[in-house]
Design a protein around this motif. Structure first.
Motif, PDB file in Angstrom:
ATOM      1  N   GLY A   1       0.827  -1.198   0.000  1.00 62.60           N
ATOM      2  CA  GLY A   1       0.000   0.000   0.000  1.00 62.60           C
ATOM      3  C   GLY A   1       0.865   1.253   0.000  1.00 62.60           C
ATOM      4  N   ASP A   2       0.225   2.389  -0.149  1.00 59.29           N
ATOM      5  CA  ASP A   2       0.947   3.631  -0.341  1.00 59.29           C
ATOM      6  C   ASP A   2       1.264   4.302   0.992  1.00 59.29           C
ATOM      7  OD1 ASP A   2       2.158   5.389  -1.912  1.00 59.29           O
ATOM      8  OD2 ASP A   2       0.377   6.610  -2.351  1.00 59.29           O
ATOM      9  N   PHE A   3       1.626   3.539   1.976  1.00 65.51           N
ATOM     10  CA  PHE A   3       1.929   4.119   3.289  1.00 65.51           C
ATOM     11  C   PHE A   3       3.171   3.427   3.837  1.00 65.51           C
ATOM     12  CE2 PHE A   3      -1.547   1.040   3.280  1.00 65.51           C
ATOM     13  CZ  PHE A   3      -0.957  -0.011   3.944  1.00 65.51           C
ATOM     14  N   PRO A   4       3.809   4.051   4.819  1.00 60.83           N
ATOM     15  CA  PRO A   4       5.052   3.449   5.318  1.00 60.83           C
ATOM     16  C   PRO A   4       4.805   2.120   6.021  1.00 60.83           C
ATOM     17  CG  PRO A   4       4.458   5.393   6.604  1.00 60.83           C
ATOM     18  CD  PRO A   4       3.517   5.345   5.454  1.00 60.83           C
ATOM     19  N   LYS A   5       5.760   1.227   5.868  1.00 61.79           N
ATOM     20  CA  LYS A   5       5.673  -0.073   6.520  1.00 61.79           C
ATOM     21  C   LYS A   5       6.865  -0.262   7.450  1.00 61.79           C
ATOM     22  CE  LYS A   5       4.529  -0.568   2.789  1.00 61.79           C
ATOM     23  NZ  LYS A   5       3.683   0.048   1.854  1.00 61.79           N
ATOM     24  N   ILE A   6       6.545  -0.658   8.649  1.00 61.30           N
ATOM     25  CA  ILE A   6       7.591  -0.795   9.662  1.00 61.30           C
ATOM     26  C   ILE A   6       7.668  -2.262  10.058  1.00 61.30           C
ATOM     27  CG2 ILE A   6       8.276  -0.138  11.995  1.00 61.30           C
ATOM     28  CD1 ILE A   6       6.251   2.355  11.221  1.00 61.30           C
ATOM     29  N   PHE A   7       8.817  -2.850   9.866  1.00 61.79           N
ATOM     30  CA  PHE A   7       8.981  -4.259  10.174  1.00 61.79           C
ATOM     31  C   PHE A   7       9.813  -4.408  11.435  1.00 61.79           C
ATOM     32  CE2 PHE A   7       8.636  -3.577   5.655  1.00 61.79           C
ATOM     33  CZ  PHE A   7       7.625  -4.449   5.284  1.00 61.79           C
ATOM     34  N   VAL A   8       9.286  -5.104  12.407  1.00 63.22           N
ATOM     35  CA  VAL A   8      10.018  -5.283  13.666  1.00 63.22           C
ATOM     36  C   VAL A   8      10.397  -6.761  13.809  1.00 63.22           C
ATOM     37  CG1 VAL A   8       9.961  -4.931  16.155  1.00 63.22           C
ATOM     38  CG2 VAL A   8       8.617  -3.453  14.659  1.00 63.22           C
ATOM     39  N   GLY A   9      11.679  -7.023  13.978  1.00 64.55           N
ATOM     40  CA  GLY A   9      12.156  -8.396  14.149  1.00 64.55           C
ATOM     41  C   GLY A   9      11.745  -8.911  15.525  1.00 64.55           C
TER      42      GLY A   9
ATOM     43  N   VAL B   1      14.829  -3.017  13.293  1.00 62.76           N
ATOM     44  CA  VAL B   1      13.604  -2.566  12.643  1.00 62.76           C
ATOM     45  C   VAL B   1      13.968  -2.129  11.241  1.00 62.76           C
ATOM     46  CG1 VAL B   1      11.916  -0.679  12.626  1.00 62.76           C
ATOM     47  CG2 VAL B   1      12.463  -1.814  14.776  1.00 62.76           C
ATOM     48  N   TYR B   2      13.189  -2.467  10.256  1.00 66.33           N
ATOM     49  CA  TYR B   2      13.433  -1.845   8.957  1.00 66.33           C
ATOM     50  C   TYR B   2      12.162  -1.205   8.432  1.00 66.33           C
ATOM     51  CZ  TYR B   2      12.382  -6.600   7.146  1.00 66.33           C
ATOM     52  OH  TYR B   2      11.845  -7.819   6.877  1.00 66.33           O
TER      53      TYR B   2
ATOM     54  N   ILE C   1      15.346   0.874   4.810  1.00 64.81           N
ATOM     55  CA  ILE C   1      16.455   1.188   5.717  1.00 64.81           C
ATOM     56  C   ILE C   1      16.324   0.351   6.988  1.00 64.81           C
ATOM     57  CG2 ILE C   1      17.669   3.002   6.976  1.00 64.81           C
ATOM     58  CD1 ILE C   1      16.416   5.009   5.091  1.00 64.81           C
ATOM     59  N   CYS C   2      17.468  -0.176   7.376  1.00 63.72           N
ATOM     60  CA  CYS C   2      17.516  -1.066   8.516  1.00 63.72           C
ATOM     61  C   CYS C   2      18.053  -0.278   9.719  1.00 63.72           C
ATOM     62  CB  CYS C   2      18.495  -2.152   8.114  1.00 63.72           C
ATOM     63  SG  CYS C   2      18.383  -3.611   9.000  1.00 63.72           S
ATOM     64  N   TYR C   3      17.322  -0.273  10.825  1.00 63.39           N
ATOM     65  CA  TYR C   3      17.764   0.451  12.016  1.00 63.39           C
ATOM     66  C   TYR C   3      18.195  -0.544  13.087  1.00 63.39           C
ATOM     67  CZ  TYR C   3      15.796   4.480   9.742  1.00 63.39           C
ATOM     68  OH  TYR C   3      15.532   5.471   8.840  1.00 63.39           O
ATOM     69  N   GLN C   4      19.312  -0.237  13.724  1.00 65.72           N
ATOM     70  CA  GLN C   4      19.860  -1.215  14.659  1.00 65.72           C
ATOM     71  C   GLN C   4      19.760  -0.749  16.104  1.00 65.72           C
ATOM     72  OE1 GLN C   4      24.066  -1.710  14.682  1.00 65.72           O
ATOM     73  NE2 GLN C   4      24.470   0.315  13.854  1.00 65.72           N
TER      74      GLN C   4
ATOM     75  N   ALA D   1      20.767   4.307  11.739  1.00 68.48           N
ATOM     76  CA  ALA D   1      20.669   3.321  10.659  1.00 68.48           C
ATOM     77  C   ALA D   1      21.885   2.407  10.619  1.00 68.48           C
ATOM     78  CB  ALA D   1      20.517   4.043   9.334  1.00 68.48           C
ATOM     79  N   LEU D   2      21.620   1.203  10.200  1.00 63.75           N
ATOM     80  CA  LEU D   2      22.696   0.223  10.027  1.00 63.75           C
ATOM     81  C   LEU D   2      23.061   0.135   8.563  1.00 63.75           C
ATOM     82  CD1 LEU D   2      24.300  -2.280  11.173  1.00 63.75           C
ATOM     83  CD2 LEU D   2      22.338  -3.624  10.520  1.00 63.75           C
ATOM     84  N   GLY D   3      22.062   0.183   7.708  1.00 66.65           N
ATOM     85  CA  GLY D   3      22.313   0.086   6.283  1.00 66.65           C
ATOM     86  C   GLY D   3      21.020  -0.100   5.553  1.00 66.65           C
ATOM     87  N   THR D   4      21.133  -0.207   4.233  1.00 67.11           N
ATOM     88  CA  THR D   4      19.919  -0.447   3.467  1.00 67.11           C
ATOM     89  C   THR D   4      19.901  -1.887   3.012  1.00 67.11           C
ATOM     90  OG1 THR D   4      21.004   0.195   1.433  1.00 67.11           O
ATOM     91  CG2 THR D   4      19.821   1.907   2.607  1.00 67.11           C
TER      92      THR D   4
END
Lengths: 632, 161
Positions: A28-36, A81-82, A91-94, A119-122
């Motif tokens: 969808g046209d909205f941000p997606k937040i993925f949490v490990g 989280v990315y 973008i991957c956040y550490q 950020a850790l990286g993309t």
């Protein structure tokens, strides 16, 4: 999800349905937040981070989806989280804390500042955000087994289906068992539980076994104290294991199967059970799978904490409710296994390889890896490495690439001393072999084995005698007691290693260690006893001088063995007014001399190391010395 | 018979009530009993044996084999010091010793006041924050011997509040 009945295109419909919901959720046209949210993430606060995102999005009225995914294998960066926003690279956040979340939501989701410092990286390379490099490890890795770990919601079968899940099963059901096994034979896949037995051959033998009732077992009793990839797979992508097992069941003609998961992995058991229920509901397990007249069902069997249950015959006794002690083979369990019926047992990773092999063909798989070892292997990188976690690499990748390119090198930029591969059954390989391409056979030649895939990086602070003692203590306490050489032999091996670590051994004890090690390996029925001496034999082979230093000079070169080490306060570095060590010493062994410089009373010291730990870093007055200081 | 015993029997009856008991249910049954009672008592082993129609000695041989099964009740706070490879190499051994010294008990024992039980476990799966200690389900990351006293005081205070 609407369950069957399936017509001819049952799978296609199922996939189409899943794609629809999947697209809604992910594209969808909205941000997606993925949490490990595998165990590794949860243990350091991933659920709090998840809560914080939910709260922040609500308070700003942002439309977005927060999705719990499994583990990407970048364990050092948990909680991880990315975020995918607009057309930016993901973008991957550490090491996110819940306190970081408000800023990240405000700066990146409301404004357009991705917070480079967090950020850790993309995850992929795109122009536009130049300051965040792509993660190098993903370039070096070859992910087949972990292909979906961390990218899917493990609690939703539709994610897996939408990404091509169960397509391998669908394809397999249109082949004969013989054709599937032929594909496996071409692929060259070898069992990834440690021993490396050709999978196709094993399946073939089980097909040929007499009897109409056959069982299928997945071994998820990951008992090596340094390996956790099976847990990550079961927690992050359970359906790939179910799919691989269903294909195997079809190929060998099994109607029932078990997944043996150790009870120390409660989340893996929970997620896997949930996945089973969803697969049943979707008609991918149970009666008349995908409308093709094939019946197969699975149940989870939680282990109860015994390393020996990783051995196939012991595991089967465990399921039967008997004391799990391995038995003499032959007959092999493919002929006479669970309840004395033909049983096919493979590891979590081996089953994970099956769906892609069926889909892409054995030829494709056989092009990955080395001449004798095809495909990939997963290492659990830990110890003195900067970026601990999982690394899946093609067989034949060197240790150097795994440790330096994927693992980021040694902590504190110290020198690599050795690599311990395969846990209690493996061996220590010295730094000189860092450029060895890793496969089943090269490791065997060095005296180690792939085994569980635990890869512990050791630096100069590791004592090889102590490490051998640690692993032997583990094998000794986990020995089932059936074979005399394993039961009494490992006990005596441990005793000798303890004597060496205490500085109370004689030079001739080394010969005893060696002889005993060979005898234990020869005199044991199962893999535990046969490989338990490996840590001793390899450290003796490559680090004999350390054993000699303990024996002859009563000195532990790595300053680890407690009985040979003293703590000492450097008078010139001690700050007179500071009392940290004095106050914290549990045995009140630290006093002050007439100039108020602290002195350790060696007779009272128990070697707990607290003084070293609490001495402020600007003084660093406490240090360890070996051999032991006498007197005072 | 004490009230505690009766409660135990009642709960055991609740667990051991299937219609067609099978030997392969043994381990799952024992796990359920431990979840419900906190440990596996002598009485529980005898009842399970009767239920499955096998000798009590066979139940005992299974219970005593596995690390998961306890034959004594646990203390109020269950401390698990991880001795997985990553934790051990970064000082897990010293941390276990420090807890034992502070609590004046050995590994696998419970303090006399019933407040603390101390165990060592092989890998809690948190190698990235080694060395770790798990106390009542919570992970204490990057432990040192110096933090042992603090952890114990925190747990005691938590119990009092």
């Amino acid at each position: 999800m609407t369950p069957q009945p399936y017509g001819e295109d049952g799978y296609r419909k199922l996939k189409k349905q899943s794609l629809l919901t999947f697209k809604e959720k992910w594209q969808g046209d909205f941000p997606k937040i993925f949490v490990g949210t595998a165990t590794c993430g949860i243990s350091v606060g991933a659920l709090e981070v998840f809560e914080a995102f939910t709260k922040e999005l609500a308070s700003h009225g942002i439309k977005g989806e927060i999705i719990k995914v499994g583990c990407l294998g970048i364990c050092f960066a948990e909680p991880l989280v990315y975020i995918k926003k607009d057309d930016n690279p993901t973008i991957c956040y550490q090491n996110l804390k819940k306190e970081d979340v408000p800023r990240l939501v405000y700066s990146y989701l409301l404004e357009d500042d991705p917070c480079f410092d967090l950020a850790l990286g993309t995850l992929e390379l795109k122009d536009g955000i130049p300051f965040i490099p792509e993660l190098e490890r993903f370039e070096r890795e070859e992910r087949i087994i972990l292909r979906q770990a961390g990218y899917l919601d493990p609690e939703d079968i539709r994610d897996y289906l939408a990404c091509g899940g169960y397509e391998g099963l669908e394809r397999a059901l249109s082949l004969t068992g013989g054709e599937i096994i032929e594909e496996l034979r071409i692929s060259g896949l070898r069992g990834l539980g440690g021993a490396g037995f050709p999978t196709g051959v094993k399946w073939e033998e089980c097909v040929r076994a007499n009897g109409s009732t056959k069982y299928l077992i997945c071994n998820g009793d990951e008992g090596d104290p340094g390996a956790f990839m099976d847990r990550v797979i079961l927690e992050s992508s359970p359906h790939q294991v179910i799919e691989g097992m269903a294909i195997a069941a079809y190929a060998i003609g099994a109607a029932r199967g078990y997944v043996y998961i150790r009870s120390e992995y409660p989340l893996a058991i929970e997620r896997f059970s949930q996945a089973l229920a969803q697969a049943r509901e979707a008609g991918l397990l149970g009666r008349d799978i995908l409308g093709r007249g094939f019946d197969f069902d699975l149940r989870v069997f939680p282990g109860a904490g015994a390393f020996i249950c990783g051995e196939s015959t012991a595991l089967m006794y465990s399921i039967e409710g008997r004391r799990p002690m391995p038995r003499v083979r032959p007959p092999h369990s493919v002929l006479e296994g669970l309840f004395r019926l033909p049983t096919l047992l493979n590891n979590v990773k081996t089953f994970s390889c099956i769906p892609p092999i069926i889909l892409k063909g054995g030829d494709w798989f056989s092009r990955i890896g080395t001449e004798s070892s095809k495909g990939t292997t997963v290492f659990a990188l830990a110890g003195k490495v900067k970026q601990a976690g999982l690394a899946e690499v093609a067989m034949g990748t060197t240790f150097r690439e795994v440790i330096y390119n994927i693992g980021g090198g040694i902590k504190n930029d110290r020198a690599l001393k050795a690599i311990q591969v395969g846990g209690p059954s493996g061996g220590c390989i010295p730094a000189g072999f860092v450029d060895t391409p890793v496969d089943f056979d090269s490791l065997k030649a060095l005296g180690s084995m792939v085994g569980s895939g635990g890869l512990i990086v050791l630096d100069e602070d590791t004592c090889m005698v102590d490490l051998a003692r640690y692993f032997v203590a583990f094998s000794q306490s986990e020995s089932c007691g059936k074979c005399t050489f394993c039961r009494i032999g490992t006990n005596h091996l441990l005793f000798l290693l303890e004597e060496i670590a205490r500085g109370q051994a004689a030079p001739e004890d080394i010969a005893v260690l060696e002889e005993l090690s060979h005898n234990i390996a020869l005199g044991s029925l199962c893999g535990l006893g046969q490989t338990a001496p490996n840590p001793v034999l390899t450290t003796l082979r490559y680090f004999r001088d350390e054993y000699l230093a303990h024996i002859n000079e009563k000195r532990c070169p790595a300053l680890v063995c407690k009985e040979l080490v003293s703590y000492y306060i450097e008078p010139e570095l001690c700050r007179r007014s500071c009392e940290h060590c004095v106050l914290k010493c549990p045995t009140r062994a630290i006093g002050a001399d007439e100039r108020n410089i602290k002195v350790i009373n060696q007779a009272e010291c128990v070697g707990c190391g607290i003084c070293l730990d609490v001495c402020p870093p600007e003084y660093r007055a406490v240090r360890k010395v070996s051999p032991k200081i006498k007197g005072i | 018979m004490s009230e505690g015993d009766q409660g135990e029997i009642c709960r055991l009856k609740g667990i051991l009530n299937g219609s067609a008991p099978r030997r392969e249910d043994l381990v799952p049954l024992l796990q359920e009993i431990q979840r419900s009672l906190g440990y596996i008592s002598r009485q529980a082993m005898i009842r399970v044996a009767e239920y499955l129609a096998i000798p009590p000695s066979e139940v005992y041989s299974v219970v005593s084999f596995y690390n998961q099964f306890r034959r004594q009740p646990l203390g109020k706070n269950h401390l698990q010091v991880c001795q997985g490879t990553a934790c051990y190499l970064q000082g897990g051994g010293l941390i276990g010793e420090s807890f034992a010294r502070e609590l004046e008990i050995g590994i696998g024992e419970t303090t006399k006041d019933g407040l603390f039980s101390l165990d060592e476990v092989a890998c809690l799966g948190c190698c990235n924050v080694a060395p770790v200690v798990k106390a009542d389900g919570e992970i204490y990351p990057r432990m040192t011997s110096g933090k042992v006293e603090e952890v114990l005081i925190n747990l005691k205070n938590k119990g009092e509040n």
